[in-house]
Design a protein around this motif. Structure first.
Motif, PDB file in Angstrom:
ATOM      1  N   ARG A   1      -9.580  -5.567   0.352  1.00 17.24           N
ATOM      2  CA  ARG A   1      -9.191  -5.820   1.735  1.00 17.24           C
ATOM      3  C   ARG A   1     -10.133  -5.122   2.705  1.00 17.24           C
ATOM      4  O   ARG A   1     -10.482  -5.645   3.752  1.00 17.24           O
ATOM      5  CB  ARG A   1      -7.752  -5.342   1.968  1.00 17.24           C
ATOM      6  N   GLU A   2     -10.567  -3.909   2.346  1.00 16.47           N
ATOM      7  CA  GLU A   2     -11.492  -3.147   3.172  1.00 16.47           C
ATOM      8  C   GLU A   2     -12.899  -3.213   2.569  1.00 16.47           C
ATOM      9  O   GLU A   2     -13.057  -3.199   1.343  1.00 16.47           O
ATOM     10  CB  GLU A   2     -11.041  -1.684   3.266  1.00 16.47           C
ATOM     11  N   ALA A   3     -13.899  -3.255   3.424  1.00 20.67           N
ATOM     12  CA  ALA A   3     -15.283  -3.350   2.947  1.00 20.67           C
ATOM     13  C   ALA A   3     -15.667  -2.152   2.089  1.00 20.67           C
ATOM     14  O   ALA A   3     -16.508  -2.263   1.187  1.00 20.67           O
ATOM     15  CB  ALA A   3     -16.237  -3.464   4.136  1.00 20.67           C
ATOM     16  N   ALA A   4     -15.023  -1.011   2.327  1.00 24.43           N
ATOM     17  CA  ALA A   4     -15.338   0.199   1.550  1.00 24.43           C
ATOM     18  C   ALA A   4     -14.973   0.041   0.088  1.00 24.43           C
ATOM     19  O   ALA A   4     -15.466   0.786  -0.771  1.00 24.43           O
ATOM     20  CB  ALA A   4     -14.606   1.401   2.147  1.00 24.43           C
ATOM     21  N   MET A   5     -14.107  -0.931  -0.230  1.00 26.35           N
ATOM     22  CA  MET A   5     -13.675  -1.138  -1.605  1.00 26.35           C
ATOM     23  C   MET A   5     -14.583  -2.114  -2.353  1.00 26.35           C
ATOM     24  O   MET A   5     -14.429  -2.313  -3.549  1.00 26.35           O
ATOM     25  CB  MET A   5     -12.231  -1.654  -1.630  1.00 26.35           C
ATOM     26  N   ASP A   6     -15.512  -2.749  -1.642  1.00 31.70           N
ATOM     27  CA  ASP A   6     -16.399  -3.727  -2.271  1.00 31.70           C
ATOM     28  C   ASP A   6     -17.458  -3.020  -3.109  1.00 31.70           C
ATOM     29  O   ASP A   6     -17.975  -1.970  -2.712  1.00 31.70           O
ATOM     30  CB  ASP A   6     -17.096  -4.578  -1.208  1.00 31.70           C
TER      31      ASP A   6
ATOM     32  N   THR B   1      -2.741  -4.725  -7.619  1.00 35.49           N
ATOM     33  CA  THR B   1      -3.907  -5.578  -7.381  1.00 35.49           C
ATOM     34  C   THR B   1      -4.613  -5.108  -6.109  1.00 35.49           C
ATOM     35  O   THR B   1      -4.007  -5.083  -5.031  1.00 35.49           O
ATOM     36  CB  THR B   1      -3.486  -7.045  -7.242  1.00 35.49           C
ATOM     37  N   THR B   2      -5.875  -4.731  -6.236  1.00 39.41           N
ATOM     38  CA  THR B   2      -6.607  -4.147  -5.106  1.00 39.41           C
ATOM     39  C   THR B   2      -7.861  -4.937  -4.713  1.00 39.41           C
ATOM     40  O   THR B   2      -8.474  -4.633  -3.693  1.00 39.41           O
ATOM     41  CB  THR B   2      -7.032  -2.700  -5.435  1.00 39.41           C
ATOM     42  N   ALA B   3      -8.247  -5.928  -5.509  1.00 39.80           N
ATOM     43  CA  ALA B   3      -9.479  -6.665  -5.181  1.00 39.80           C
ATOM     44  C   ALA B   3      -9.519  -7.971  -5.960  1.00 39.80           C
ATOM     45  O   ALA B   3      -8.724  -8.194  -6.888  1.00 39.80           O
ATOM     46  CB  ALA B   3     -10.710  -5.815  -5.516  1.00 39.80           C
ATOM     47  N   ARG B   4     -10.438  -8.831  -5.551  1.00 44.57           N
ATOM     48  CA  ARG B   4     -10.782 -10.029  -6.324  1.00 44.57           C
ATOM     49  C   ARG B   4     -12.192  -9.832  -6.877  1.00 44.57           C
ATOM     50  O   ARG B   4     -13.002  -9.159  -6.263  1.00 44.57           O
ATOM     51  CB  ARG B   4     -10.750 -11.284  -5.462  1.00 44.57           C
TER      52      ARG B   4
END
Length: 458
Positions: A269-274, A343-346
């Motif tokens: 959801r946040e760019a920092a998690m990408d 679930t935190t990302a795709r």
């Protein structure tokens, strides 16, 4: 402009700013108030249930059910793990534990031995498939679930446990006193299908899968007496597991010179998690042809491997559409020792594809050939297949991120090794090929690719 006029404009600007900010401040205040109201309502419901429900309610059970209900509204893969389940999950993914070495299952309320694991205390003591474990240290198993039975049989290596066994054909119970040892489960198996052609099946991605995979490749090459001419990587019915181990498997085949060596990208959801997981510098396998087998049971981490090898043109994907679980779950430890899987990302393949609720499409579709089940007994096999898109509450696909540069074009594979007369062991492998048409097609494709390259045709 006079000071009075300037001051007037400043006051007007400030007032306009406050007016424009009021709706935003109002929304934030309403959100806070709404959250507080819902929490108060939840407490009211809990108190009413505890005071007025027909039976006394256990607080811990009530809270656990409430948490699970909340997570169930998010997606099918976010869930709450009580301490016992959380510990069991960590032990399972570690692939090593103190125990006896028995694969168990419940049949009609009975604790049954599915199979002893080779070279373990149970295997050496003579425990057999089909044995009914009716007591553990003298206590009946009839009223226990399988997790409770497993917990009683596992323990510190060097300590003992006594099993009471009922075996078909024996008139009286058998007693086995076993000493616990470190049990290492194997997440993969490898063999030569024919001289030059290797086969590795990965059942799940555990903590040692990447290391075991590298060892299996070296063993196959050693058994072959020279580098392989081709490999079948079987990911059918692989439900996934640890993403870092899936990346370690894919890393053996892609990223030479780190030219577009992306294996998988995750976006939260946040760019920092990408983040992007890329291939590392080091030894790579020779560029022999590879076929990856997938089906509707191939999910998550196994789809990462298949998608990466497909996008990098490093393997041909064969079989049927995969499950389509394109979401990343983070496991968090709660203060009381329980676990939370959220679930935190795709995740996305190197070309930017999201497979969420869609899956990996094979390059060559090959259905598994088996006798059709009787219509009066069970549904058609296709009707029994369940994928991510069939699960209640599954997430939809998200827009794909920008596509990276195309991977480098693969080099030619080495020519096929001249065929020799098959041994008795190889004859058994040929029986396996007769029973598995997808595997047989994969081997035929590898041999065909090498024949074309050996003849100079493309």
């Amino acid at each position: 402009m006079s000071k009075k006029v300037f001051a007037a404009f400043a006051v007007i600007f400030l007032l306009l700013s406050l007016v424009l900010m009021l709706p935003l401040m109002d929304r934030e205040e309403r959100a806070k108030r709404s959250e507080a109201e819902y929490l108060e309502m939840f407490r009211d419901v809990v108190n009413i249930v505890k005071q007025s429900y027909v039976d006394k309610v256990d607080d811990k059970k009530l809270m656990a059910v409430a948490i699970n209900g909340m997570l169930a509204t998010l997606d099918p893969h976010s869930n709450y793990l009580p301490a016992t389940d959380y510990t069991e999950m960590k032990v399972h993914m570690a692939g090593a534990f103190g125990g006896l070495g028995i694969e168990l299952e419940m049949r009609n309320g009975k604790l049954m031995v599915n199979a002893p694991i080779e070279d373990t205390p149970a295997f050496r003591a003579g425990i057999q498939s089909g044995d009914h474990i009716w007591t553990i240290d003298g206590k009946p198993t009839a009223d226990l679930n399988i997790n409770q039975c497993v917990s009683r049989m596992r323990g510190t290596p060097g300590t003992s446990v006594t099993l009471g066994i009922l075996r078909e054909g024996k008139s009286s119970p058998l007693t086995f006193r076993l000493v616990r040892a470190i049990i290492k489960t194997k997440s993969l198996k490898g063999r030569l299908l024919e001289p030059g052609y290797g086969y590795i099946r990965i059942g799940e991605f555990q903590e040692r899968t990447g290391e075991d995979f590298e060892k299996a490749l070296k063993t196959l090459a050693a058994d072959n007496g020279q580098p392989l001419s081709g490999l079948v990587l079987d990911l059918r019915f692989n439900p996934g597991g640890l993403v870092d181990q899936a990346c370690r498997v894919a890393n053996r085949f892609i990223g030479e010179g780190l030219s577009s060596g992306v294996i998988v990208t995750t976006k939260g959801r946040e760019a920092a998690m990408d983040r992007s997981l890329t291939a590392t510098v080091g030894d790579k396998e020779p560029r022999y042809p590879i076929v990856v087998l997938i089906n509707g049971g191939s999910a998550s981490a196994s789809e990462i491997v298949a998608g990466a090898l497909q996008d990098h043109k490093r393997a041909v994907i064969m079989g049927t559409q995969s499950f389509g679980k394109g979401s990343v779950q983070s496991v968090m430890t709660l203060d009381n020792g329980d676990g939370l899987k959220l679930t935190t990302a795709r995740y996305y393949t190197p070309s930017g594809r999201s497979i969420q609720a869609k899956g990996i499409t094979p390059d060559i579709v090959v259905e598994f050939a088996k006798p059709a089940p009787a219509k009066d007994k069970q549904k058609d096999a296709k009707e029994l297949e369940i994928r991510e898109q069939d699960l209640d509450g599954h997430m939809d696909q998200a827009p794909a991120p920008p596509r990276p540069a195309s991977p480098a074009k693969p080099h030619s594979a080495p020519p096929a090794k001249p065929q020799q007369k098959p041994s008795s062991k190889e004859l058994k492998e040929q029986d396996l090929l007769k029973a598995d048409n997808q595997l047989a097609r994969a081997l035929d494709l590898l041999k065909g690719v090498n024949l074309l390259k050996a003849s100079g045709r493309r």
